[in-house]
Scaffold this active site. Structure first.
Site, PDB file in Angstrom:
ATOM      1  N   GLY A   3       9.559  -3.980 -14.474  1.00 11.16           N
ATOM      2  CA  GLY A   3       8.731  -3.464 -13.380  1.00 11.16           C
ATOM      3  C   GLY A   3       7.258  -3.344 -13.763  1.00 11.16           C
ATOM      4  N   TYR A   4       6.506  -2.781 -12.851  1.00 11.89           N
ATOM      5  CA  TYR A   4       5.045  -2.686 -13.021  1.00 11.89           C
ATOM      6  C   TYR A   4       4.672  -1.914 -14.294  1.00 11.89           C
ATOM      7  CZ  TYR A   4       0.322  -0.952 -11.791  1.00 11.89           C
ATOM      8  OH  TYR A   4      -1.002  -0.604 -11.786  1.00 11.89           O
ATOM      9  N   ILE A   5       5.136  -0.696 -14.410  1.00 15.40           N
ATOM     10  CA  ILE A   5       4.749   0.113 -15.573  1.00 15.40           C
ATOM     11  C   ILE A   5       5.545  -0.322 -16.805  1.00 15.40           C
ATOM     12  CG2 ILE A   5       4.470   2.472 -16.446  1.00 15.40           C
ATOM     13  CD1 ILE A   5       4.457   3.381 -13.447  1.00 15.40           C
ATOM     14  N   PHE A  45      12.410   3.899 -17.040  1.00 15.28           N
ATOM     15  CA  PHE A  45      11.584   3.593 -15.861  1.00 15.28           C
ATOM     16  C   PHE A  45      12.432   3.318 -14.622  1.00 15.28           C
ATOM     17  CE2 PHE A  45       9.044   1.816 -19.448  1.00 15.28           C
ATOM     18  CZ  PHE A  45       7.869   2.511 -19.262  1.00 15.28           C
ATOM     19  N   SER A  71       6.882  12.082 -11.909  1.00 14.27           N
ATOM     20  CA  SER A  71       5.777  11.760 -10.999  1.00 14.27           C
ATOM     21  C   SER A  71       5.069  13.038 -10.577  1.00 14.27           C
ATOM     22  CB  SER A  71       6.358  11.074  -9.758  1.00 14.27           C
ATOM     23  OG  SER A  71       5.411  11.033  -8.718  1.00 14.27           O
ATOM     24  N   THR A  91       4.511  13.622  -7.808  1.00 21.02           N
ATOM     25  CA  THR A  91       5.149  14.001  -6.547  1.00 21.02           C
ATOM     26  C   THR A  91       5.936  15.306  -6.699  1.00 21.02           C
ATOM     27  OG1 THR A  91       6.390  13.125  -4.666  1.00 21.02           O
ATOM     28  CG2 THR A  91       7.325  12.722  -6.825  1.00 21.02           C
ATOM     29  N   TYR A 137      12.823  10.688  -2.325  1.00 16.02           N
ATOM     30  CA  TYR A 137      12.303  10.140  -3.579  1.00 16.02           C
ATOM     31  C   TYR A 137      11.817  11.273  -4.487  1.00 16.02           C
ATOM     32  CZ  TYR A 137       8.971   8.260  -6.917  1.00 16.02           C
ATOM     33  OH  TYR A 137       8.285   7.993  -8.086  1.00 16.02           O
ATOM     34  N   LYS A 171      13.310  12.870  -8.217  1.00 16.93           N
ATOM     35  CA  LYS A 171      12.577  13.114  -9.473  1.00 16.93           C
ATOM     36  C   LYS A 171      12.740  14.575  -9.907  1.00 16.93           C
ATOM     37  CE  LYS A 171      10.842   9.027 -10.168  1.00 16.93           C
ATOM     38  NZ  LYS A 171      11.372   8.207 -11.262  1.00 16.93           N
ATOM     39  N   ASP A 178       1.075  13.083   3.731  1.00 17.35           N
ATOM     40  CA  ASP A 178      -0.015  12.980   2.756  1.00 17.35           C
ATOM     41  C   ASP A 178      -0.682  14.338   2.525  1.00 17.35           C
ATOM     42  OD1 ASP A 178       0.243  10.355   2.125  1.00 17.35           O
ATOM     43  OD2 ASP A 178      -1.577   9.670   3.142  1.00 17.35           O
TER      44      ASP A 178
HETATM   45  P1  NAD Z   1       8.857  -0.765 -10.320  1.00 19.31           P
HETATM   46  O1  NAD Z   1       9.686  -0.808  -9.086  1.00 19.31           O
HETATM   47  O2  NAD Z   1       7.868  -1.840 -10.538  1.00 19.31           O
HETATM   48  O3  NAD Z   1       9.810  -0.694 -11.608  1.00 19.31           O
HETATM   49  C1  NAD Z   1      11.077  -0.090 -11.584  1.00 19.31           C
HETATM   50  C2  NAD Z   1      12.055  -1.082 -12.206  1.00 19.31           C
HETATM   51  O4  NAD Z   1      13.367  -0.512 -12.225  1.00 19.31           O
HETATM   52  C3  NAD Z   1      12.149  -2.388 -11.421  1.00 19.31           C
HETATM   53  O5  NAD Z   1      11.998  -3.456 -12.311  1.00 19.31           O
HETATM   54  C4  NAD Z   1      13.547  -2.351 -10.814  1.00 19.31           C
HETATM   55  O6  NAD Z   1      14.085  -3.641 -10.656  1.00 19.31           O
HETATM   56  C5  NAD Z   1      14.302  -1.510 -11.836  1.00 19.31           C
HETATM   57  N1  NAD Z   1      15.478  -0.800 -11.323  1.00 19.31           N
HETATM   58  C6  NAD Z   1      15.573  -0.022 -10.221  1.00 19.31           C
HETATM   59  N2  NAD Z   1      16.805   0.478 -10.107  1.00 19.31           N
HETATM   60  C7  NAD Z   1      17.516   0.010 -11.168  1.00 19.31           C
HETATM   61  C8  NAD Z   1      18.858   0.169 -11.611  1.00 19.31           C
HETATM   62  N3  NAD Z   1      19.735   0.889 -10.910  1.00 19.31           N
HETATM   63  N4  NAD Z   1      19.239  -0.455 -12.742  1.00 19.31           N
HETATM   64  C9  NAD Z   1      18.368  -1.212 -13.449  1.00 19.31           C
HETATM   65  N5  NAD Z   1      17.100  -1.395 -13.074  1.00 19.31           N
HETATM   66  C10 NAD Z   1      16.677  -0.798 -11.947  1.00 19.31           C
HETATM   67  O7  NAD Z   1       8.158   0.658 -10.373  1.00 19.31           O
HETATM   68  P2  NAD Z   1       7.048   1.213 -11.369  1.00 19.31           P
HETATM   69  O8  NAD Z   1       5.828   1.446 -10.571  1.00 19.31           O
HETATM   70  O9  NAD Z   1       6.985   0.390 -12.591  1.00 19.31           O
HETATM   71  O10 NAD Z   1       7.669   2.632 -11.671  1.00 19.31           O
HETATM   72  C11 NAD Z   1       8.450   2.888 -12.840  1.00 19.31           C
HETATM   73  C12 NAD Z   1       8.952   4.320 -12.773  1.00 19.31           C
HETATM   74  O11 NAD Z   1       7.831   5.192 -12.648  1.00 19.31           O
HETATM   75  C13 NAD Z   1       9.843   4.621 -11.561  1.00 19.31           C
HETATM   76  O12 NAD Z   1      10.872   5.488 -11.971  1.00 19.31           O
HETATM   77  C14 NAD Z   1       8.902   5.312 -10.596  1.00 19.31           C
HETATM   78  O13 NAD Z   1       9.581   6.197  -9.741  1.00 19.31           O
HETATM   79  C15 NAD Z   1       7.978   6.053 -11.538  1.00 19.31           C
HETATM   80  N6  NAD Z   1       6.651   6.353 -10.954  1.00 19.31           N
HETATM   81  C16 NAD Z   1       5.910   5.338 -10.427  1.00 19.31           C
HETATM   82  C17 NAD Z   1       4.685   5.620  -9.844  1.00 19.31           C
HETATM   83  C18 NAD Z   1       3.851   4.535  -9.208  1.00 19.31           C
HETATM   84  O14 NAD Z   1       3.024   4.851  -8.338  1.00 19.31           O
HETATM   85  N7  NAD Z   1       3.990   3.271  -9.591  1.00 19.31           N
HETATM   86  C19 NAD Z   1       4.193   6.942  -9.812  1.00 19.31           C
HETATM   87  C20 NAD Z   1       4.963   7.942 -10.399  1.00 19.31           C
HETATM   88  C21 NAD Z   1       6.202   7.631 -10.970  1.00 19.31           C
HETATM   89  N1  UFG Z   2      -4.176   5.325   1.701  1.00 17.94           N
HETATM   90  C1  UFG Z   2      -4.884   4.797   2.765  1.00 17.94           C
HETATM   91  N2  UFG Z   2      -4.495   3.583   3.256  1.00 17.94           N
HETATM   92  C2  UFG Z   2      -3.449   2.882   2.743  1.00 17.94           C
HETATM   93  C3  UFG Z   2      -2.735   3.429   1.665  1.00 17.94           C
HETATM   94  C4  UFG Z   2      -3.121   4.656   1.168  1.00 17.94           C
HETATM   95  O1  UFG Z   2      -5.829   5.401   3.253  1.00 17.94           O
HETATM   96  O2  UFG Z   2      -3.136   1.807   3.257  1.00 17.94           O
HETATM   97  C5  UFG Z   2      -4.610   6.614   1.138  1.00 17.94           C
HETATM   98  C6  UFG Z   2      -3.569   7.707   1.258  1.00 17.94           C
HETATM   99  O3  UFG Z   2      -3.671   8.370   2.488  1.00 17.94           O
HETATM  100  C7  UFG Z   2      -3.917   8.585   0.052  1.00 17.94           C
HETATM  101  C8  UFG Z   2      -4.446   7.587  -0.972  1.00 17.94           C
HETATM  102  O4  UFG Z   2      -4.824   6.437  -0.243  1.00 17.94           O
HETATM  103  O5  UFG Z   2      -4.962   9.456   0.388  1.00 17.94           O
HETATM  104  C9  UFG Z   2      -3.419   7.184  -2.014  1.00 17.94           C
HETATM  105  O6  UFG Z   2      -2.237   6.750  -1.365  1.00 17.94           O
HETATM  106  P1  UFG Z   2      -1.049   6.027  -2.167  1.00 17.94           P
HETATM  107  O7  UFG Z   2       0.007   5.694  -1.176  1.00 17.94           O
HETATM  108  O8  UFG Z   2      -1.590   4.936  -3.009  1.00 17.94           O
HETATM  109  O9  UFG Z   2      -0.548   7.150  -3.189  1.00 17.94           O
HETATM  110  P2  UFG Z   2       0.062   8.586  -2.906  1.00 17.94           P
HETATM  111  O10 UFG Z   2      -0.742   9.554  -3.701  1.00 17.94           O
HETATM  112  O11 UFG Z   2       0.231   8.863  -1.474  1.00 17.94           O
HETATM  113  O12 UFG Z   2       1.517   8.421  -3.500  1.00 17.94           O
HETATM  114  C10 UFG Z   2       1.713   7.999  -4.848  1.00 17.94           C
HETATM  115  C11 UFG Z   2       3.040   7.273  -4.957  1.00 17.94           C
HETATM  116  C12 UFG Z   2       4.162   8.211  -4.667  1.00 17.94           C
HETATM  117  C13 UFG Z   2       4.060   9.396  -5.552  1.00 17.94           C
HETATM  118  C14 UFG Z   2       2.694  10.047  -5.414  1.00 17.94           C
HETATM  119  C15 UFG Z   2       2.516  11.166  -6.377  1.00 17.94           C
HETATM  120  O13 UFG Z   2       3.104   6.207  -4.047  1.00 17.94           O
HETATM  121  O14 UFG Z   2       5.386   7.575  -4.955  1.00 17.94           O
HETATM  122  O15 UFG Z   2       1.685   9.084  -5.685  1.00 17.94           O
HETATM  123  O16 UFG Z   2       2.707  10.703  -7.665  1.00 17.94           O
HETATM  124  F1  UFG Z   2       5.008  10.271  -5.185  1.00 17.94           F
END
Ligand code: NAD
Ligand code: UFG
Length: 340
Positions: free
Chosen positions: A11-13, A81, A125, A127, A149, A153, A295
């Site tokens: 995944g991304y992270i 992750f 997160s 969140t 979601y 967490k 939000d």
């Molecule tokens: P992502 O979706 O890119 O990566 C998650 C990976 O987990 C994916 O590759 C997906 O295929 C895999 N996956 C999901 N369910 C699975 C399962 N049951 N078995 C095996 N693999 C599985 O997301 P990310 O942005 O890289 O996030 C990684 C973690 O960080 C997640 O737990 C997410 O909730 C958390 N997180 C992400 C953000 C964000 O904004 N990106 C913010 C806070 C927390």
């Molecule tokens: N926003 C816009 N337009 C868009 C998308 C977002 O104006 O098209 C604004 C939102 O209103 C917010 C800011 O941009 O003010 C950031 O929004 P994001 O959706 O990028 O991020 P959030 O903070 O809402 O949510 C993210 C993750 C959630 C996580 C949360 C707290 O997507 O999964 O951070 O960690 F729960």
């Protein structure tokens, strides 16, 4: 601590952390069901690092498949992750989210215990802070959730705390990420959302590259300096570095710690758009739209605990974040897919 298992490593992270781990000399095992990612990401990581990743396809809810991994490799620690992360989708499919995120984590921990691997870094997160009363937010702030979601967490945080309480020889770090953005500076790996992006930065990038007409800014009447929402955007390369520090910390610490990974600085939506336009010399048309339900006005971290415990702090600038996001998007307008 040499073999590190990354659930959700493609995944991304996960992919950015895999790159940092390889470069630091770790053996990386990725275990991913590719429900939201592509194996191509890991191929590119291998190329960038000049090393190999043990890439396994599997689901963390599959106890037998996970056990096979621990039987075959001397896993020293797990960075967990794997999880589903779309807030809106979680409201529509709560059982799927709880099963995947909570159920998957319980299965993972059961297998870890069976093989006596008790070092875990968990992707939590910001969140879990819900609508925080005050900013910056430190780790002692009250926790709450407003969607499945976030609830998943929060539940996992509670489950892991109970686990450590019952079995104090576990070492667990709950990393509470704020808003991850950016990409490796090579532009080879990055965030590849399915369909219409929910998050701000991928949406801005897709407008800039011409895939979307304009950005909707969700509300300009929040109690912030310019009325738009404020968040703590953190470069994914800084975030990846935080995971290495967390692993090092776990080498000689037991117990459980929750740690914010954020920069400590909040930027508004307008500031993000303006920085993207200025640094990248591109246009990002936008319009003001109604607030998005759920939000909050402002969310940013107090990152002091990460510095004190892990010796980690964010180093990348806002310019780095918007430049690297754009570099990835411009080089990969369709993400990892050939024709998306
Ligand atoms: P992502 O979706 O890119 O990566 C998650 C990976 O987990 C994916 O590759 C997906 O295929 C895999 N996956 C999901 N369910 C699975 C399962 N049951 N078995 C095996 N693999 C599985 O997301 P990310 O942005 O890289 O996030 C990684 C973690 O960080 C997640 O737990 C997410 O909730 C958390 N997180 C992400 C953000 C964000 O904004 N990106 C913010 C806070 C927390
Ligand atoms: N926003 C816009 N337009 C868009 C998308 C977002 O104006 O098209 C604004 C939102 O209103 C917010 C800011 O941009 O003010 C950031 O929004 P994001 O959706 O990028 O991020 P959030 O903070 O809402 O949510 C993210 C993750 C959630 C996580 C949360 C707290 O997507 O999964 O951070 O960690 F729960």
């Amino acid at each position: 601590m040499n073999y590190i298992l990354l659930t959700g490593g493609a995944g991304y992270i996960g992919s950015h952390t895999a790159l940092a781990l390889l470069r630091a000399g770790y053996q990386v095992i990725s275990f991913d069901n590719y429900s939201n990612s592509s194996a191509t990401a890991l191929k590119r990581v291998e190329k960038l690092a000049g090393g190999n990743i043990i890439c396994l396809s599997g689901d963390i809810r599959d106890e037998a498949a996970l056990s096979a991994v621990f039987r075959q490799y001397p896993v020293a620690a797990v960075i967990h992750f794997a999880g589903l992360k779309a807030v809106g989708e979680s409201t529509e499919q709560p059982l799927h989210y709880y099963d995947n995120n909570v159920g998957g984590t319980i299965t993972l921990c059961r297998v870890m215990r069976e093989f006596n691997v008790k070092k875990l870094v968990f992707s939590s997160s910001a969140t879990v802070y819900g609508d925080a009363k005050t900013v910056p937010i430190d780790e002692t702030a009250p926790r709450s959730a407003t969607n499945p979601y976030g609830q998943s967490k929060l539940m996992i945080e509670h489950i892991l705390a109970d686990l450590v309480n019952a079995e104090p020889d576990w070492g667990i770090t709950l990393l509470r990420y704020f808003n991850p953005v950016g990409a490796d500076s090579s532009g080879q790996i990055g965030e590849d959302p399915n369909g219409i992006p929910n998050n701000l930065m991928p949406f801005i990038s897709q407008v800039a590259v011409g895939k979307r007409d304009k950005l909707n800014i969700f509300g300009n009447d929040y109690p912030t300096a310019d009325g738009t929402g404020v968040r703590d955007y953190i470069h994914v390369v800084d975030l990846a570095a935080g995971h290495l520090k967390a692993l090092q910390y776990l080498e000689n610490h037991q117990g459980i710690e929750a740690i914010n990974l954020g920069t400590g600085t909040g930027y508004s939506v307008l500031e993000m758009v303006n920085a993207f336009v200025r640094v990248n010399q591109v246009e990002v048309p936008y319009q003001i739209a109604p607030r998005r339900p759920g939000d909050i006005a402002s969310c940013f971290a107090r990152p002091d605990k990460a510095l004190k415990l892990l010796g980690w702090q964010a180093e990348k600038t806002l310019a780095d974040m918007v430049r690297d996001s754009w570099h990835w998007q411009r080089q990969n307008p369709n993400g990892y897919a050939e024709n998306k």
